[in-house]
Design a protein around this motif. Structure first.
Motif, mmCIF file in Angstrom:
data_model
loop_
_atom_site.group_PDB
_atom_site.id
_atom_site.type_symbol
_atom_site.label_atom_id
_atom_site.label_comp_id
_atom_site.label_asym_id
_atom_site.label_seq_id
_atom_site.Cartn_x
_atom_site.Cartn_y
_atom_site.Cartn_z
ATOM 1 N N PRO A 300 14.698 27.611 75.060
ATOM 2 C CA PRO A 300 13.425 27.189 74.180
ATOM 3 C C PRO A 300 12.192 26.506 74.974
ATOM 4 N N LEU A 301 11.030 26.711 74.139
ATOM 5 C CA LEU A 301 9.907 25.920 74.649
ATOM 6 C C LEU A 301 9.714 24.766 73.634
ATOM 7 N N VAL A 302 9.799 23.524 74.383
ATOM 8 C CA VAL A 302 10.318 22.275 73.938
ATOM 9 C C VAL A 302 8.956 21.339 73.708
ATOM 10 N N LEU A 327 1.440 24.428 78.664
ATOM 11 C CA LEU A 327 0.532 23.738 78.847
ATOM 12 C C LEU A 327 -0.607 24.527 78.474
ATOM 13 N N ALA A 328 -0.803 25.532 78.797
ATOM 14 C CA ALA A 328 -2.084 26.443 78.798
ATOM 15 C C ALA A 328 -2.224 26.506 77.169
ATOM 16 N N LEU A 329 -1.002 26.983 76.291
ATOM 17 C CA LEU A 329 -1.193 26.836 74.903
ATOM 18 C C LEU A 329 -1.557 25.590 74.177
ATOM 19 N N LEU A 330 -0.981 24.618 74.769
ATOM 20 C CA LEU A 330 -1.443 23.125 74.397
ATOM 21 C C LEU A 330 -2.701 22.904 74.603
ATOM 22 N N ASP A 331 -3.472 23.166 75.716
ATOM 23 C CA ASP A 331 -4.607 23.056 75.958
ATOM 24 C C ASP A 331 -5.565 23.866 74.852
ATOM 25 N N GLN A 332 -5.196 25.042 74.804
ATOM 26 C CA GLN A 332 -6.027 25.791 73.815
ATOM 27 C C GLN A 332 -6.027 25.407 72.504
ATOM 28 N N VAL A 361 7.118 19.906 77.043
ATOM 29 C CA VAL A 361 5.746 18.899 77.055
ATOM 30 C C VAL A 361 6.167 17.653 76.152
ATOM 31 N N GLY A 362 5.772 16.461 76.696
ATOM 32 C CA GLY A 362 5.819 15.522 75.876
ATOM 33 C C GLY A 362 4.544 15.026 75.400
ATOM 34 N N ILE A 363 4.363 14.721 74.070
ATOM 35 C CA ILE A 363 2.841 14.167 73.462
ATOM 36 C C ILE A 363 2.948 13.210 73.061
ATOM 37 N N GLY A 364 2.006 11.979 73.565
ATOM 38 C CA GLY A 364 1.934 10.498 72.967
ATOM 39 C C GLY A 364 0.783 10.347 72.589
ATOM 40 N N ALA A 365 0.527 9.724 71.359
ATOM 41 C CA ALA A 365 -0.942 9.312 70.870
ATOM 42 C C ALA A 365 -0.984 7.856 70.334
ATOM 43 N N VAL A 392 0.421 20.338 67.178
ATOM 44 C CA VAL A 392 1.808 20.699 67.135
ATOM 45 C C VAL A 392 1.598 22.292 66.361
ATOM 46 N N VAL A 393 1.029 22.164 65.400
ATOM 47 C CA VAL A 393 1.086 23.384 64.660
ATOM 48 C C VAL A 393 0.400 24.647 65.383
ATOM 49 N N ALA A 394 -0.610 24.147 66.033
ATOM 50 C CA ALA A 394 -1.670 25.392 66.436
ATOM 51 C C ALA A 394 -0.673 25.719 67.918
ATOM 52 N N THR A 395 -0.156 24.877 68.560
ATOM 53 C CA THR A 395 0.510 25.252 69.734
ATOM 54 C C THR A 395 1.769 26.129 69.413
ATOM 55 N N ALA A 396 2.445 25.662 68.402
ATOM 56 C CA ALA A 396 3.543 26.502 67.921
ATOM 57 C C ALA A 396 3.107 28.202 67.633
ATOM 58 N N HIS A 397 2.109 28.223 66.778
ATOM 59 C CA HIS A 397 1.578 29.305 66.125
ATOM 60 C C HIS A 397 1.019 29.954 67.213
ATOM 61 N N LEU A 398 0.000 29.457 68.404
ATOM 62 C CA LEU A 398 -0.290 30.308 69.511
ATOM 63 C C LEU A 398 0.694 30.596 70.375
ATOM 64 N N ALA A 399 2.008 30.219 70.673
ATOM 65 C CA ALA A 399 3.139 30.477 71.465
ATOM 66 C C ALA A 399 3.786 31.648 70.625
#
Length: 414
Positions: A300-302, A327-332, A361-365, A392-399
Motif C-alpha cells: 500500500p501507499l501509506v 511525495l511528488a503526489l503530495l507536493d502536487q 508519508v507522515g503529515i503533521g500540522a 489527503v483527499v487530493a493526494t489520494a485522488h491524484l494517486a
C-alpha cells in the motif's frame, strides 16, 4: 467528468464541523485520555468501529501485547522547604513523575543535595540542568531520589510520556524550571528538604488496532492506506489529558477523508483505514500492522496523520521507504489545495511503515498542549482540519489517477 472537476467536487465535501464533532467525542471525559489497554481506550475503539462500519467498510480488530505501560495510580504529594518556609507542589505543573522512576508508595523525606557533588546518602539529589539522568546515577548510593528539570508548556503544564527508559533504582521526580531553580539553589546552599513519593506502576496490557477495508483494489491498481493513532497518554488521578490534537485530530481527518473517498475514488483504486493503538508507548500498533502487511505481500501507499491542530506556516512531511512518487503526489496536492508543505520530523507510525519497506508519508500540522491537560478541543483550528483533510483527499485522488491524464496546471495552482 474531468479529473479536475471530480477532485474539486470531492474537496467541496470536506466538513470541519463533522471533524470537530469527532474530536469532541474522542476527547470527552468517558474516554479518559484513551491510554492503551484502558477502559477509555476500549470506549473509543467501540465508537470508532461503529463509524467505520457506517462507511460500509469490512471492519475488524487486531490485538497485540504491550508490556510495562507506566500508570500513575495516585497523585503524588510532594512538599519541599528551604530557610524561608515549606511549599506543597502542584502535581502536573510544578512536579510530576519521570517514566524512569521506581515505584514508591510511602513518602521519603530527605535533605536536599546536588547530584555529583554532595554525599547522596538519604538525600533528594537535584540534578543540574546540564547533567543527564545517566550521569546522575553514577553516585547515588543510598539516595532518597532524584529531582530533574523539565520544561512546561505555555500554560504551565508538564508533559506526560509513556515511552522511555526502563525503570531505574530510585524515585525520580520532575520539576518545572522555576521550582527546579529554587530547589537547586537551596541544595547548593546546603539548606532544605523534600518529602515525596512516586506511585508509578507498570502494567502489561493488550493493544488493539482497528482495520477497515473500504474498497478493494483491482489487479495492478493503486492501494491506499490511511492511518492515524487513536490512543493518548491517558488521564492521571485528578488530571484530565483529553488528547484532542494528539491525536483525535488525525483520527478525525482519516475518518472524514475515508468517508469522502469511499465513493469518490476512481474505479479500481483500493482504500483501507488503520486506526492504531499503542503509538504513545513506542508506535507498537503500527509495528504490528507493518509486520502483517509484509507477511501478506501487500504494497500500500501509506498516508499517516498525527497532529492536525493548528497549522503554523507549513505542514510537516516526513517520507519513508520508496516514497518518491507518493511525495511528488503530495507536493502536487499541496499546490492544488494551497497547503504549504515542508520537510520536517513526524515521529509517528509512518516510521514503522517506512522502516518495513512501504512507501509512507507522515503529515503533521501542529498540536497545542502536547501530552498535557491543555490539549483540549478548543485549541484545534477548524481551518487546519479542513486544510489537512483536503490535502489527503487530493493526494489520494491524484494517486489513483493515471499520471498521463493529469494536466500540469493542477500541480501549479495555489
Amino acid at each position: 467528468m474531468t479529473t479536475r472537476t471530480a477532485l474539486a467536487d470531492l474537496l467541496d465535501q470536506v466538513s470541519a464541523d463533522r471533524m470537530a464533532a469527532t474530536i469532541a467525542i474522542l476527547a470527552s471525559d468517558p474516554l479518559a485520555g484513551r491510554r492503551v489497554g484502558s477502559a477509555g481506550g476500549a470506549a473509543a475503539r467501540a465508537w470508532l468501529v461503529d463509524q467505520l462500519t457506517a462507511l460500509g467498510g469490512e471492519v475488524r480488530t487486531e490485538d497485540f501485547p504491550v508490556r510495562a505501560v507506566p500508570q500513575v495510580y495516585e497523585a503524588p504529594r510532594v512538599t519541599w522547604a528551604d530557610g524561608f518556609g515549606s511549599e506543597e507542589l502542584v502535581f502536573g505543573r510544578q512536579v510530576a513523575i519521570h517514566p524512569a522512576s521506581a515505584d514508591t508508595t510511602h513518602p521519603r523525606r530527605g535533605a536536599l543535595g546536588v547530584a555529583g557533588t554532595d554525599d547522596p546518602a538519604r538525600r533528594w539529589l537535584v540534578v543540574p540542568a546540564e547533567m543527564s539522568l545517566f550521569d546522575a546515577y553514577r553516585d547515588t548510593q543510598g539516595a532518597a531520589g532524584l529531582l530533574i528539570r523539565r520544561p512546561v508548556d505555555v500554560e504551565g503544564w508538564q508533559f506526560t510520556m509513556l515511552a522511555g527508559p526502563d525503570p531505574g533504582p530510585l524515585p525520580v521526580l520532575t520539576l518545572d524550571p522555576d521550582t527546579h531553580h529554587a530547589v537547586l539553589a537551596a541544595a547548593t546552599a546546603g539548606d532544605g528538604w523534600l518529602d515525596g513519593a512516586t506511585p508509578l506502576r507498570r502494567d502489561d496490557v493488550t493493544g488493539t488496532n482497528i482495520h477497515a477495508r473500504v474498497r478493494q483494489p483491482r489487479a495492478g491498481g493503486v492501494d491506499l492506506l490511511l492511518t492515524a493513532h487513536y490512543d493518548g497518554v491517558g488521564d492521571h488521578p485528578g488530571l484530565r489529558l483529553p488528547a484532542a490534537s494528539d491525536n483525535a485530530t488525525g483520527v478525525a481527518v482519516v475518518l472524514e477523508t475515508a468517508r469522502i473517498l469511499a465513493a469518490g475514488l476512481p474505479a479500481g483504486a483500493g482504500l483501507s483505514v488503520a486506526l492504531l493503538d499503542g503509538e504513545e508507548i513506542g508506535a507498537l500498533g503500527s509495528a504490528h500492522h507493518a509486520t502483517q502487511l509484509r507477511a501478506e505481500g501487500a504494497a500500500p501507499l501509506v498516508i499517516n496523520v498525527d497532529g492536525a491542530g493548528r497549522l503554523d506556516r507549513a505542514a510537516a512531511v516526513e517520507a519513508g521507504g520508496p516514497a518518491h512518487r507518493l511525495l511528488a503526489l503530495l507536493d502536487q496536492a499541496g499546490r492544488h489545495t494551497g497547503v504549504p508543505l515542508m520537510a520536517g520530523p513526524v515521529a509517528s507510525d509512518n516510521r514503522r511503515y517506512g522502516g518495513a519497506g512501504f512507501a509512507a508519508v507522515g503529515i503533521g500540522a501542529g498540536m497545542g498542549g502536547y501530552h498535557s491537560p491543555a490539549d483540549t478541543p478548543d485549541k484545534v483550528d477548524p481551518a487546519t482540519l479542513a486544510a489537512i483533510a483536503r490535502l489527503v483527499v487530493a493526494t489520494a485522488h491524484l494517486a489513483a489517477t493515471a499520471p498521463a491524464t493529469l494536466s500540469s496546471p493542477i500541480g501549479d495552482q495555489r
